[in-house]
Design a protein around this motif. Structure first.
Motif, PDB file in Angstrom:
ATOM      1  N   VAL A   1       0.842  -1.204   0.000  1.00 14.14           N
ATOM      2  CA  VAL A   1       0.000   0.000   0.000  1.00 14.14           C
ATOM      3  C   VAL A   1       0.875   1.252   0.000  1.00 14.14           C
ATOM      4  N   TYR A   2       1.916   1.251   0.815  1.00  9.71           N
ATOM      5  CA  TYR A   2       2.793   2.430   0.894  1.00  9.71           C
ATOM      6  C   TYR A   2       3.552   2.643  -0.412  1.00  9.71           C
ATOM      7  N   MET A   3       3.998   1.550  -1.036  1.00 12.56           N
ATOM      8  CA  MET A   3       4.700   1.672  -2.321  1.00 12.56           C
ATOM      9  C   MET A   3       3.777   2.245  -3.393  1.00 12.56           C
ATOM     10  N   VAL A   4       2.530   1.786  -3.411  1.00 11.23           N
ATOM     11  CA  VAL A   4       1.555   2.339  -4.357  1.00 11.23           C
ATOM     12  C   VAL A   4       1.289   3.808  -4.050  1.00 11.23           C
ATOM     13  N   THR A   5       1.222   4.144  -2.764  1.00 12.40           N
ATOM     14  CA  THR A   5       1.007   5.534  -2.352  1.00 12.40           C
ATOM     15  C   THR A   5       2.126   6.434  -2.851  1.00 12.40           C
ATOM     16  N   VAL A   6       3.367   6.016  -2.641  1.00  7.76           N
ATOM     17  CA  VAL A   6       4.516   6.812  -3.073  1.00  7.76           C
ATOM     18  C   VAL A   6       4.535   6.939  -4.586  1.00  7.76           C
ATOM     19  N   CYS A   7       4.408   5.821  -5.281  1.00  4.20           N
ATOM     20  CA  CYS A   7       4.451   5.848  -6.751  1.00  4.20           C
ATOM     21  C   CYS A   7       3.288   6.649  -7.322  1.00  4.20           C
ATOM     22  N   GLY A   8       2.082   6.456  -6.752  1.00  7.32           N
ATOM     23  CA  GLY A   8       0.910   7.153  -7.259  1.00  7.32           C
ATOM     24  C   GLY A   8       0.992   8.655  -7.079  1.00  7.32           C
ATOM     25  N   ASN A   9       1.396   9.097  -5.903  1.00  9.93           N
ATOM     26  CA  ASN A   9       1.445  10.537  -5.637  1.00  9.93           C
ATOM     27  C   ASN A   9       2.620  11.218  -6.325  1.00  9.93           C
ATOM     28  N   VAL A  10       3.773  10.565  -6.349  1.00 10.87           N
ATOM     29  CA  VAL A  10       4.909  11.124  -7.092  1.00 10.87           C
ATOM     30  C   VAL A  10       4.586  11.168  -8.577  1.00 10.87           C
ATOM     31  N   GLY A  11       3.958  10.096  -9.075  1.00  8.51           N
ATOM     32  CA  GLY A  11       3.564  10.068 -10.485  1.00  8.51           C
ATOM     33  C   GLY A  11       2.568  11.153 -10.824  1.00  8.51           C
ATOM     34  N   MET A  12       1.603  11.391  -9.920  1.00 11.15           N
ATOM     35  CA  MET A  12       0.612  12.440 -10.167  1.00 11.15           C
ATOM     36  C   MET A  12       1.271  13.812 -10.213  1.00 11.15           C
ATOM     37  N   MET A  13       2.182  14.085  -9.281  1.00  8.83           N
ATOM     38  CA  MET A  13       2.877  15.372  -9.289  1.00  8.83           C
ATOM     39  C   MET A  13       3.698  15.551 -10.557  1.00  8.83           C
ATOM     40  N   ALA A  14       4.402  14.485 -10.973  1.00  4.67           N
ATOM     41  CA  ALA A  14       5.225  14.552 -12.186  1.00  4.67           C
ATOM     42  C   ALA A  14       4.356  14.757 -13.422  1.00  4.67           C
ATOM     43  N   MET A  15       3.231  14.060 -13.483  1.00  2.56           N
ATOM     44  CA  MET A  15       2.353  14.160 -14.646  1.00  2.56           C
ATOM     45  C   MET A  15       1.751  15.554 -14.777  1.00  2.56           C
ATOM     46  N   VAL A  16       1.335  16.139 -13.666  1.00  8.98           N
ATOM     47  CA  VAL A  16       0.799  17.504 -13.698  1.00  8.98           C
ATOM     48  C   VAL A  16       1.870  18.481 -14.160  1.00  8.98           C
ATOM     49  N   HIS A  17       3.106  18.218 -13.761  1.00  7.34           N
ATOM     50  CA  HIS A  17       4.213  19.125 -14.105  1.00  7.34           C
ATOM     51  C   HIS A  17       4.563  19.054 -15.584  1.00  7.34           C
ATOM     52  N   ILE A  18       4.570  17.845 -16.161  1.00  6.52           N
ATOM     53  CA  ILE A  18       5.069  17.684 -17.527  1.00  6.52           C
ATOM     54  C   ILE A  18       3.970  17.675 -18.592  1.00  6.52           C
ATOM     55  N   SER A  19       2.694  17.570 -18.193  1.00  5.75           N
ATOM     56  CA  SER A  19       1.595  17.518 -19.168  1.00  5.75           C
ATOM     57  C   SER A  19       0.974  18.898 -19.348  1.00  5.75           C
ATOM     58  N   PRO A  20       1.134  19.524 -20.520  1.00  5.28           N
ATOM     59  CA  PRO A  20       0.556  20.860 -20.744  1.00  5.28           C
ATOM     60  C   PRO A  20      -0.950  20.910 -20.533  1.00  5.28           C
ATOM     61  N   SER A  21      -1.661  19.804 -20.843  1.00  2.00           N
ATOM     62  CA  SER A  21      -3.113  19.785 -20.695  1.00  2.00           C
ATOM     63  C   SER A  21      -3.551  19.862 -19.233  1.00  2.00           C
ATOM     64  N   LEU A  22      -2.618  19.585 -18.312  1.00  2.00           N
ATOM     65  CA  LEU A  22      -2.943  19.615 -16.879  1.00  2.00           C
ATOM     66  C   LEU A  22      -2.421  20.877 -16.191  1.00  2.00           C
ATOM     67  N   HIS A  23      -1.975  21.851 -16.999  1.00  2.00           N
ATOM     68  CA  HIS A  23      -1.507  23.109 -16.417  1.00  2.00           C
ATOM     69  C   HIS A  23      -2.702  24.034 -16.205  1.00  2.00           C
ATOM     70  N   ALA A  24      -3.559  23.634 -15.280  1.00  2.00           N
ATOM     71  CA  ALA A  24      -4.767  24.390 -14.936  1.00  2.00           C
ATOM     72  C   ALA A  24      -4.903  24.412 -13.416  1.00  2.00           C
ATOM     73  N   PRO A  25      -5.644  25.385 -12.869  1.00  2.00           N
ATOM     74  CA  PRO A  25      -5.764  25.489 -11.409  1.00  2.00           C
ATOM     75  C   PRO A  25      -6.211  24.200 -10.735  1.00  2.00           C
ATOM     76  N   MET A  26      -7.163  23.480 -11.346  1.00  2.00           N
ATOM     77  CA  MET A  26      -7.667  22.253 -10.743  1.00  2.00           C
ATOM     78  C   MET A  26      -6.536  21.255 -10.489  1.00  2.00           C
ATOM     79  N   TYR A  27      -5.647  21.121 -11.452  1.00  2.00           N
ATOM     80  CA  TYR A  27      -4.566  20.141 -11.336  1.00  2.00           C
ATOM     81  C   TYR A  27      -3.377  20.708 -10.553  1.00  2.00           C
ATOM     82  N   TYR A  28      -3.296  22.026 -10.473  1.00  2.03           N
ATOM     83  CA  TYR A  28      -2.321  22.662  -9.575  1.00  2.03           C
ATOM     84  C   TYR A  28      -2.640  22.279  -8.127  1.00  2.03           C
ATOM     85  N   PHE A  29      -3.929  22.359  -7.772  1.00  3.53           N
ATOM     86  CA  PHE A  29      -4.347  21.935  -6.429  1.00  3.53           C
ATOM     87  C   PHE A  29      -4.163  20.424  -6.249  1.00  3.53           C
TER      88      PHE A  29
END
Length: 326
Positions: free
Chosen positions: A47-75
């Protein structure tokens, strides 16, 4: 109940900080069954490994995906960051304790664990309320969304969430760890939390209870009120949309957030806002496991599975990755 004798090395004279004799606490942990403990360790490690991978992946994806450069995904990226640290305050210690004969934590370590736990939990509820406000503006005032949800305003809302979270945690930690703990050192839990620590105190806890009640109610009710009012206005606006496709699209943009907020609040309220009862102690542990260990894993999974923009961004990244190696 396990009680240390004064002759044991875990006691120091009364003149130490906060006038407490106890310098080391011991957790009862999740289970005393040595056969079950390894299975729990493997499960919660996954569970913890999925938590780390999932949250780090979400932060990275928001950072590198232009389509997610919006306030909703900033939060959302900040929610993932809070979830990552929030889970890390409790889970690694819990995992090590599952394989240990004695589950010890120092007085200072306990205070630090509680401080960051309280700070990040409060920050999470305010970030969730920021996300609800963002959805309200997007659905109820779409023409003014860009002018209202500016980068400066988003940054200010996140900064306010962190500031209030850490300030109230400082007050709660100061109040809780200024009490005297001079009898049993056994915390009937798997991390340092308010109810089991108050049961150990041998001094008057009235003031601490008032401080705790004030900040728990303030943080929970203020953020929950923001969420409820926002969604009442959102649903009212959605019902006025004539096309069913438009209603589904509007609702899909906030369903993920609504699920995450509901899961978190239900488990927190079950733990903190019910009468104290020994019959509910086991249920309290289960609820605590859910919102300290499981919920930080669920948030990125819910957004990945239910949010269409996040799903599209994941698909684009997966499709691009093989091309990079060609």
């Amino acid at each position: 109940m396990y009680i240390l004798n004064k002759s044991e090395t875990y006691f120091k004279p009364l003149n130490i900080i906060n006038k407490t004799q106890i310098t080391v606490f011991e957790f009862s942990g999740l289970s005393n069954d040595k056969e079950v403990a390894p299975l729990l360790f493997v499960f919660f490690l996954l569970v913890y490994m999925v938590t780390v991978c999932g949250n780090v992946g979400m932060m990275a994806m928001v950072h590198i995906s232009p389509s997610l450069h919006a306030p909703m995904y900033y939060f959302l990226s900040h929610l993932s960051m809070v979830d990552l640290f929030y889970s890390s305050v409790v889970t690694p210690k819990m995992l090590s304790d599952l394989l240990s004969d004695r589950k010890l934590i120092s007085f200072v370590g306990c205070a630090l664990q509680f401080f960051f736990f309280a700070a990040l939990a409060s920050t999470e509820v305010f970030v969730l309320s920021d996300m609800a406000y963002d959805r309200y503006v997007a659905i109820c005032h779409p023409l003014h969304y860009v002018s209202v949800m500016t980068k400066k305003k988003c940054l200010s809302l996140v900064a306010l969430a962190f500031s209030v979270g850490f300030i109230q945690a400082s007050a709660q930690t100061s109040s809780l760890f200024s009490l005297e703990y001079c009898e049993s050192n056994l915390i009937d839990h798997f991390y340092c939390d308010i109810p089991p620590l108050l049961r150990l105190s041998c001094s008057e806890t009235y003031a601490c209870n008032i401080v705790t009640l004030f900040f728990v109610c303030f943080c929970s009710l203020s953020s929950m009120t923001t969420i409820l009012v926002s969604y009442a206005l959102i649903f009212s606006s959605i019902l006025r949309i004539k096309s069913s496709a438009g209603r589904r699209k509007a609702f899909s943009t906030c369903s993920s957030h609504l699920m995450c907020a509901s899961i978190f609040y239900i488990t927190v309220f079950f733990t903190y806002l019910h009468p104290s009862s020994s019959a509910l102690e086991k249920q309290d542990k289960v609820a605590s496991v859910f919102y300290t260990v499981v919920t930080p894993m669920l948030n990125p999974l819910i957004y990945s599975l239910r949010n269409q923009e996040v799903k599209k961004a994941i698909i684009r990244l997966v499709q691009k990755s093989p091309n990079r190696h060609l």
